[in-house]
Motif scaffolding. Sequence first.
Motif, PDB file in Angstrom:
ATOM      1  N   VAL A  24      -6.195 -19.536 -24.924  1.00  0.00           N
ATOM      2  CA  VAL A  24      -6.784 -20.900 -24.630  1.00  0.00           C
ATOM      3  C   VAL A  24      -6.427 -21.494 -23.450  1.00  0.00           C
ATOM      4  N   HIS A  25      -5.088 -21.618 -23.145  1.00  0.00           N
ATOM      5  CA  HIS A  25      -4.707 -22.294 -21.905  1.00  0.00           C
ATOM      6  C   HIS A  25      -5.160 -21.448 -20.575  1.00  0.00           C
ATOM      7  N   VAL A  26      -5.263 -20.117 -20.596  1.00  0.00           N
ATOM      8  CA  VAL A  26      -6.176 -19.504 -19.727  1.00  0.00           C
ATOM      9  C   VAL A  26      -7.712 -19.915 -19.419  1.00  0.00           C
ATOM     10  N   LEU A  27      -8.166 -20.201 -20.276  1.00  0.00           N
ATOM     11  CA  LEU A  27      -9.606 -20.565 -20.673  1.00  0.00           C
ATOM     12  C   LEU A  27      -9.792 -21.971 -19.899  1.00  0.00           C
ATOM     13  N   VAL A  47       1.283 -13.536 -16.681  1.00  0.00           N
ATOM     14  CA  VAL A  47       0.595 -12.990 -15.296  1.00  0.00           C
ATOM     15  C   VAL A  47      -0.453 -14.015 -14.962  1.00  0.00           C
ATOM     16  N   PRO A  48      -1.389 -14.368 -15.675  1.00  0.00           N
ATOM     17  CA  PRO A  48      -2.547 -15.271 -15.301  1.00  0.00           C
ATOM     18  C   PRO A  48      -1.860 -16.571 -14.597  1.00  0.00           C
ATOM     19  N   PHE A  49      -0.536 -17.174 -15.286  1.00  0.00           N
ATOM     20  CA  PHE A  49       0.101 -18.256 -14.823  1.00  0.00           C
ATOM     21  C   PHE A  49       0.682 -18.107 -13.694  1.00  0.00           C
ATOM     22  N   VAL A  50       1.345 -17.196 -13.389  1.00  0.00           N
ATOM     23  CA  VAL A  50       1.823 -16.643 -12.012  1.00  0.00           C
ATOM     24  C   VAL A  50       0.864 -16.790 -10.981  1.00  0.00           C
ATOM     25  N   ALA A  70      -8.646 -12.144 -21.337  1.00  0.00           N
ATOM     26  CA  ALA A  70      -8.346 -10.804 -22.066  1.00  0.00           C
ATOM     27  C   ALA A  70      -6.940 -10.369 -21.829  1.00  0.00           C
ATOM     28  N   LEU A  71      -6.176 -10.755 -20.560  1.00  0.00           N
ATOM     29  CA  LEU A  71      -4.964  -9.906 -20.371  1.00  0.00           C
ATOM     30  C   LEU A  71      -4.090  -9.999 -21.321  1.00  0.00           C
ATOM     31  N   GLN A  79     -14.335 -14.103 -14.371  1.00  0.00           N
ATOM     32  CA  GLN A  79     -13.097 -13.821 -14.095  1.00  0.00           C
ATOM     33  C   GLN A  79     -12.288 -14.596 -15.162  1.00  0.00           C
ATOM     34  N   ARG A  80     -12.919 -15.672 -15.532  1.00  0.00           N
ATOM     35  CA  ARG A  80     -12.382 -16.696 -16.608  1.00  0.00           C
ATOM     36  C   ARG A  80     -11.982 -15.568 -17.777  1.00  0.00           C
TER      37      ARG A  80
END
Length: 150
Positions: free
Chosen positions: A137-140, A84-87, A72-73, A66-67
């Motif tokens: 990088v922030h999402v990872l 979207v990942p941060f929401v 990838a989004l 999932q990471r």
Amino acid sequence: MHSRGRHAASHAPVATVTISAAVWTNGYPAVPWRAMLCAMSAHGDSTPNAQLTYLPRPRMFREPWQRYAWAALPLVSMSVLAFVPFVVAWRRGVVSPAVPGVYFVGSAVVFGFAVVQPDVNALFPAAVWAFMITAVVHVLRLDPFKRQSK
């Protein structure tokens, strides 16, 4: 009767506040905020083993794949959907509400410049790539990487 003009306040009684030296408790002034601060201190905590009540940060990713799917989004959408990942992370309690707000503004700026600006100068693609790399990088880094055991 006096009119309520500019000088009406000068006829009001003046209240004076004096602090007596006798109003001390355990070496501290007896005021409510001081008692509240003393009650909040780590030494005055009445909870047994208060230092052991550690609540870990909620996890963003339940599975390892999932990471990379969330990372990838922003790449696939050319950073238009970078918020979207941060929401989702905000709704799960991983980040504060300011983080998805900042990424939403960044995504809106990227989308707005992509739609409005017919002539793309060299700064716009560099800004989009910088925003994409920052978002990925922030999402990872939303959850810490687990160490590989030897």
